[in-house]
Design a protein around this motif. Structure first.
Motif, PDB file in Angstrom:
ATOM      1  N   LEU A   1     -22.982 -13.122  27.515  1.00 30.56           N
ATOM      2  CA  LEU A   1     -23.509 -12.014  27.384  1.00 30.56           C
ATOM      3  C   LEU A   1     -24.348 -11.893  25.938  1.00 30.56           C
ATOM      4  O   LEU A   1     -23.618 -12.110  24.964  1.00 30.56           O
ATOM      5  CB  LEU A   1     -22.311 -10.888  27.304  1.00 30.56           C
ATOM      6  N   TYR A   2     -25.248 -11.224  25.986  1.00 32.40           N
ATOM      7  CA  TYR A   2     -26.482 -11.198  25.197  1.00 32.40           C
ATOM      8  C   TYR A   2     -26.641 -10.004  24.482  1.00 32.40           C
ATOM      9  O   TYR A   2     -27.011  -9.131  25.088  1.00 32.40           O
ATOM     10  CB  TYR A   2     -27.798 -12.057  25.470  1.00 32.40           C
ATOM     11  N   HIS A   3     -26.714  -9.974  23.090  1.00 32.80           N
ATOM     12  CA  HIS A   3     -26.820  -8.618  22.378  1.00 32.80           C
ATOM     13  C   HIS A   3     -28.254  -8.877  21.822  1.00 32.80           C
ATOM     14  O   HIS A   3     -29.016  -7.761  21.549  1.00 32.80           O
ATOM     15  CB  HIS A   3     -25.887  -8.503  21.122  1.00 32.80           C
ATOM     16  N   SER A   4     -28.690 -10.069  21.635  1.00 30.06           N
ATOM     17  CA  SER A   4     -30.316 -10.310  21.386  1.00 30.06           C
ATOM     18  C   SER A   4     -30.534 -11.507  21.843  1.00 30.06           C
ATOM     19  O   SER A   4     -29.937 -12.488  22.276  1.00 30.06           O
ATOM     20  CB  SER A   4     -30.438 -10.278  19.581  1.00 30.06           C
ATOM     21  N   ASP A   5     -32.023 -11.862  21.860  1.00 28.18           N
ATOM     22  CA  ASP A   5     -32.635 -12.970  22.260  1.00 28.18           C
ATOM     23  C   ASP A   5     -32.110 -14.293  21.322  1.00 28.18           C
ATOM     24  O   ASP A   5     -32.443 -15.444  21.869  1.00 28.18           O
ATOM     25  CB  ASP A   5     -34.152 -13.000  22.305  1.00 28.18           C
ATOM     26  N   ASN A   6     -31.660 -14.119  19.970  1.00 22.46           N
ATOM     27  CA  ASN A   6     -31.397 -15.161  19.219  1.00 22.46           C
ATOM     28  C   ASN A   6     -29.944 -15.565  19.325  1.00 22.46           C
ATOM     29  O   ASN A   6     -29.509 -16.168  18.352  1.00 22.46           O
ATOM     30  CB  ASN A   6     -31.902 -14.897  17.882  1.00 22.46           C
ATOM     31  N   ASP A   7     -29.045 -14.650  19.931  1.00 20.24           N
ATOM     32  CA  ASP A   7     -27.551 -15.026  20.067  1.00 20.24           C
ATOM     33  C   ASP A   7     -27.571 -16.484  20.317  1.00 20.24           C
ATOM     34  O   ASP A   7     -28.083 -17.166  21.320  1.00 20.24           O
ATOM     35  CB  ASP A   7     -26.959 -14.285  20.997  1.00 20.24           C
ATOM     36  N   SER A   8     -26.252 -17.124  19.836  1.00 26.25           N
ATOM     37  CA  SER A   8     -25.978 -18.552  20.137  1.00 26.25           C
ATOM     38  C   SER A   8     -25.345 -18.582  21.366  1.00 26.25           C
ATOM     39  O   SER A   8     -24.759 -17.739  21.985  1.00 26.25           O
ATOM     40  CB  SER A   8     -25.291 -18.985  18.942  1.00 26.25           C
ATOM     41  N   ILE A   9     -25.797 -19.566  22.224  1.00 27.81           N
ATOM     42  CA  ILE A   9     -25.377 -19.761  23.476  1.00 27.81           C
ATOM     43  C   ILE A   9     -23.700 -19.628  23.470  1.00 27.81           C
ATOM     44  O   ILE A   9     -23.102 -19.096  24.533  1.00 27.81           O
ATOM     45  CB  ILE A   9     -25.669 -21.164  24.391  1.00 27.81           C
ATOM     46  N   VAL A  10     -23.132 -20.591  22.497  1.00 34.07           N
ATOM     47  CA  VAL A  10     -21.842 -20.613  22.256  1.00 34.07           C
ATOM     48  C   VAL A  10     -20.981 -19.283  22.045  1.00 34.07           C
ATOM     49  O   VAL A  10     -20.018 -18.901  22.952  1.00 34.07           O
ATOM     50  CB  VAL A  10     -21.301 -21.417  21.231  1.00 34.07           C
ATOM     51  N   GLU A  11     -21.747 -18.546  21.327  1.00 37.25           N
ATOM     52  CA  GLU A  11     -21.086 -17.054  21.129  1.00 37.25           C
ATOM     53  C   GLU A  11     -21.032 -16.080  22.365  1.00 37.25           C
ATOM     54  O   GLU A  11     -20.307 -15.404  22.589  1.00 37.25           O
ATOM     55  CB  GLU A  11     -21.947 -16.420  19.886  1.00 37.25           C
ATOM     56  N   ALA A  12     -22.443 -16.193  22.801  1.00 42.59           N
ATOM     57  CA  ALA A  12     -22.616 -15.266  24.084  1.00 42.59           C
ATOM     58  C   ALA A  12     -21.751 -15.602  25.166  1.00 42.59           C
ATOM     59  O   ALA A  12     -21.085 -14.915  26.019  1.00 42.59           O
ATOM     60  CB  ALA A  12     -23.958 -15.536  24.491  1.00 42.59           C
ATOM     61  N   SER A  13     -21.482 -16.987  25.423  1.00 42.68           N
ATOM     62  CA  SER A  13     -20.566 -17.532  26.526  1.00 42.68           C
ATOM     63  C   SER A  13     -19.288 -17.265  26.116  1.00 42.68           C
ATOM     64  O   SER A  13     -18.452 -16.800  27.354  1.00 42.68           O
ATOM     65  CB  SER A  13     -20.752 -19.089  26.582  1.00 42.68           C
ATOM     66  N   ARG A  14     -18.820 -17.288  25.051  1.00 43.46           N
ATOM     67  CA  ARG A  14     -17.336 -16.733  24.610  1.00 43.46           C
ATOM     68  C   ARG A  14     -17.215 -15.169  24.749  1.00 43.46           C
ATOM     69  O   ARG A  14     -15.977 -14.746  25.284  1.00 43.46           O
ATOM     70  CB  ARG A  14     -17.091 -17.125  23.288  1.00 43.46           C
ATOM     71  N   ARG A  15     -18.309 -14.274  24.771  1.00 41.64           N
ATOM     72  CA  ARG A  15     -18.013 -12.986  24.814  1.00 41.64           C
ATOM     73  C   ARG A  15     -17.776 -12.577  26.366  1.00 41.64           C
ATOM     74  O   ARG A  15     -17.234 -11.849  26.855  1.00 41.64           O
ATOM     75  CB  ARG A  15     -19.567 -12.251  24.523  1.00 41.64           C
ATOM     76  N   THR A  16     -18.247 -13.450  27.477  1.00 45.32           N
ATOM     77  CA  THR A  16     -18.182 -13.175  28.731  1.00 45.32           C
ATOM     78  C   THR A  16     -16.633 -13.554  28.988  1.00 45.32           C
ATOM     79  O   THR A  16     -16.070 -12.830  29.623  1.00 45.32           O
ATOM     80  CB  THR A  16     -19.038 -14.449  29.602  1.00 45.32           C
ATOM     81  N   VAL A  17     -16.181 -14.684  28.391  1.00 42.67           N
ATOM     82  CA  VAL A  17     -14.631 -14.870  28.658  1.00 42.67           C
ATOM     83  C   VAL A  17     -13.820 -13.679  28.103  1.00 42.67           C
ATOM     84  O   VAL A  17     -12.723 -13.055  28.801  1.00 42.67           O
ATOM     85  CB  VAL A  17     -14.343 -16.282  27.808  1.00 42.67           C
ATOM     86  N   GLU A  18     -14.152 -13.156  27.032  1.00 42.62           N
ATOM     87  CA  GLU A  18     -13.248 -12.184  26.436  1.00 42.62           C
ATOM     88  C   GLU A  18     -13.614 -10.908  27.270  1.00 42.62           C
ATOM     89  O   GLU A  18     -12.526 -10.029  27.339  1.00 42.62           O
ATOM     90  CB  GLU A  18     -14.010 -11.742  24.915  1.00 42.62           C
ATOM     91  N   LYS A  19     -14.760 -10.504  27.587  1.00 46.49           N
ATOM     92  CA  LYS A  19     -14.866  -9.297  28.404  1.00 46.49           C
ATOM     93  C   LYS A  19     -14.134  -9.438  29.731  1.00 46.49           C
ATOM     94  O   LYS A  19     -13.457  -8.333  30.138  1.00 46.49           O
ATOM     95  CB  LYS A  19     -16.331  -9.036  28.698  1.00 46.49           C
ATOM     96  N   MET A  20     -13.910 -10.563  30.429  1.00 39.32           N
ATOM     97  CA  MET A  20     -13.210 -10.760  31.537  1.00 39.32           C
ATOM     98  C   MET A  20     -11.781 -10.420  31.271  1.00 39.32           C
ATOM     99  O   MET A  20     -11.083  -9.740  32.222  1.00 39.32           O
ATOM    100  CB  MET A  20     -13.512 -12.079  32.172  1.00 39.32           C
ATOM    101  N   ALA A  21     -11.329 -11.226  30.433  1.00 36.12           N
ATOM    102  CA  ALA A  21     -10.070 -11.141  29.799  1.00 36.12           C
ATOM    103  C   ALA A  21      -9.563  -9.712  29.671  1.00 36.12           C
ATOM    104  O   ALA A  21      -8.535  -9.231  29.929  1.00 36.12           O
ATOM    105  CB  ALA A  21      -9.551 -11.829  28.664  1.00 36.12           C
ATOM    106  N   SER A  22     -10.521  -8.876  28.739  1.00 36.06           N
ATOM    107  CA  SER A  22      -9.998  -7.497  28.505  1.00 36.06           C
ATOM    108  C   SER A  22      -9.940  -6.634  29.866  1.00 36.06           C
ATOM    109  O   SER A  22      -9.377  -5.396  29.948  1.00 36.06           O
ATOM    110  CB  SER A  22     -11.130  -6.874  27.801  1.00 36.06           C
TER     111      SER A  22
END
Length: 265
Positions: A26-47
């Protein structure tokens, strides 16, 4: 299995994604790191899943390197089974679990989600990220998921899908790349779930993140080419670059969709 067991694929995903999560972010900007964006997906699903705790029996199908499983164990104390076809990925998963000191909480299983090696009604939550598309029989995957879920159990997953208005044959370059005849769709998954008596909890369309994600991976491939060429073959990287561009183009054209699909037994 052959692809994900290859040293090229293993080293590419471990280098670009950091070896934890290998799914769309999940990306907030075009420069977000892949690691951080990928972890956001996990967090959103878990929530989105209520009452996750130490009593929750989770099965992650197509679990990759097990990043989601480790998150669920560390954050909620869940007991997690990781079912995955690639022995190479599973080996890395087990090593990372041992390094994190949580091997006893995660059972990594070599196997297919078209034939889940678990008893009926033995799981509270089935979890999957960008894996079901690889099945040649997605209905069978849903049948197996429904079988192993306990009454009231939940099924939450993400998957790259074709959009409802996708023209015929336009996705052929992508299908050729991943050796499939078709992709699923939100409507298809909704119908299969309904036929199996699974109740729809929520569908969250996050399609804009698909081309953003593949564009970031492509960007990193180019930026880290000198590093990647030491661990991956030139042929693999050239093919990957072409394949990633197909995903970006199809996503930007609206031919693909992606999001979180959540059902309950």
């Amino acid at each position: 299995r052959e692809y994900y067991n290859s040293s090229d694929a293993d080293r590419f995903y471990a280098t670009i994604w950091g070896g934890e999560d290998i799914h769309i972010g999940l990306y907030h900007s075009d420069n977000d790191s892949i690691v951080e964006a990928s972890r956001r997906t996990v967090e959103k699903m878990a929530s989105s899943v209520k009452n996750l705790d130490s009593k929750t029996r989770v099965l992650d199908i197509g679990s990759g390197y097990g990043g989601s499983a480790r998150y669920l164990v560390k954050e909620f104390g869940c007991q997690v089974g990781c079912l995955n076809l690639s022995e190479t990925q599973n080996k890395r998963n087990r090593e990372l679990n041992q390094k994190a000191g949580i091997s006893l909480a995660i059972n990594v299983i070599d196997g297919s989600f078209e034939d889940i090696p678990l008893p009926d009604g033995s799981v509270d939550l089935v979890w999957s990220q960008d894996a079901i598309l690889h099945s040649g029989d997605r209905k069978k995957v849903f049948e197996e998921v429904s079988r192993v879920l306990a009454k009231g159990g939940q099924f939450i997953f993400t998957d790259p899908m074709q959009s409802a208005k996708c023209p015929e044959d336009v996705l052929q370059p992508i299908l050729d790349r991943i050796h499939l005849d078709s992709l699923g769709s939100i409507e298809y998954y909704q119908q299969v779930a309904k036929d199996l008596g699974l109740k729809e909890v929520q569908i969250v369309d996050l399609s804009k993140n698909l081309p953003a994600h593949y564009a970031r991976v492509l960007q990193e491939l180019v930026a880290q080419h000198n590093t990647l060429i030491r661990v991956c073959t030139e042929e693999y990287l050239a093919t990957m670059q072409v394949g990633l561009q197909h995903w970006v183009d199809a996503g930007m054209a609206g031919h693909l969709t992606w999001g979180i699909l959540h059902f309950q037994k």
